[in-house]
Design a protein around this motif. Sequence first.
Motif, short mmCIF file in Angstrom:
data_model
loop_
_atom_site.label_atom_id
_atom_site.label_comp_id
_atom_site.label_asym_id
_atom_site.label_seq_id
_atom_site.Cartn_x
_atom_site.Cartn_y
_atom_site.Cartn_z
N MET A 15 -12.43 5.29 -4.93
CA MET A 15 -11.58 4.73 -3.88
C MET A 15 -12.41 4.54 -2.62
O MET A 15 -13.26 5.37 -2.30
N SER A 19 -8.35 4.26 1.81
CA SER A 19 -7.38 4.54 0.74
C SER A 19 -7.49 5.98 0.28
O SER A 19 -6.48 6.67 0.08
N GLN A 22 -5.98 8.29 2.90
CA GLN A 22 -4.52 8.24 2.87
C GLN A 22 -3.97 9.07 1.71
O GLN A 22 -3.05 9.86 1.89
N VAL A 23 -4.53 8.89 0.53
CA VAL A 23 -4.06 9.60 -0.65
C VAL A 23 -4.27 11.11 -0.48
O VAL A 23 -3.38 11.91 -0.79
N ILE A 77 -2.52 -4.86 -1.13
CA ILE A 77 -2.38 -3.94 -2.25
C ILE A 77 -1.48 -2.79 -1.85
O ILE A 77 -1.66 -2.17 -0.81
N SER A 78 -0.52 -2.48 -2.71
CA SER A 78 0.44 -1.42 -2.39
C SER A 78 -0.14 -0.05 -2.69
O SER A 78 -1.12 0.10 -3.43
N LEU A 79 0.51 0.96 -2.15
CA LEU A 79 0.13 2.34 -2.44
C LEU A 79 0.28 2.62 -3.93
O LEU A 79 -0.55 3.32 -4.53
N ARG A 80 1.30 2.06 -4.54
CA ARG A 80 1.50 2.23 -5.99
C ARG A 80 0.25 1.79 -6.76
O ARG A 80 -0.23 2.47 -7.66
N GLN A 81 -0.30 0.65 -6.38
CA GLN A 81 -1.48 0.12 -7.07
C GLN A 81 -2.73 0.96 -6.77
O GLN A 81 -3.55 1.18 -7.65
N ARG A 82 -2.86 1.42 -5.52
CA ARG A 82 -4.04 2.19 -5.15
C ARG A 82 -4.02 3.59 -5.74
O ARG A 82 -5.06 4.13 -6.11
N ALA A 83 -2.86 4.22 -5.79
CA ALA A 83 -2.76 5.62 -6.22
C ALA A 83 -2.62 5.79 -7.73
O ALA A 83 -2.89 6.87 -8.25
N TRP A 84 -2.20 4.75 -8.44
CA TRP A 84 -1.94 4.87 -9.88
C TRP A 84 -3.10 5.49 -10.66
O TRP A 84 -2.89 6.40 -11.46
#
Length: 104
Positions: A15, A19, A22-23, A77-84
């Motif tokens: 990452m 990003s 944030q995670v 890019i959404s958080l869903r996409q970055r965190a998956w």
Amino acid sequence: MIYKFKSKAAGDVIMMGPSGDQVLRLIGKEPSAKGIIEPAQMPAAMKALEAAIAAEDAARKEAAEDDDAKPGKGDGISLRQRAWPLVEMMKRAHAANENIVWGV
């Protein structure tokens, strides 16, 4: 800074700094050059990420329904996409009782 999350239970997850920061904050970890997520911490971390993802999804949906929203304009890019990828790594690492580390 670039984060490279590693676990014996899954392939590496890379990452970019913002990003990754944030995670890490979302799961209750302070962003740092080195760190560890232990298996006992993973269920709470996954729940925290899922709650943040749900909140962002709701905010995006509300914004899309707004009269001022422009159709076809992307929000990035959404958080869903970055965190998956990290959530999937956590699931595998937790099942195998393995740590996730970065910066080592």
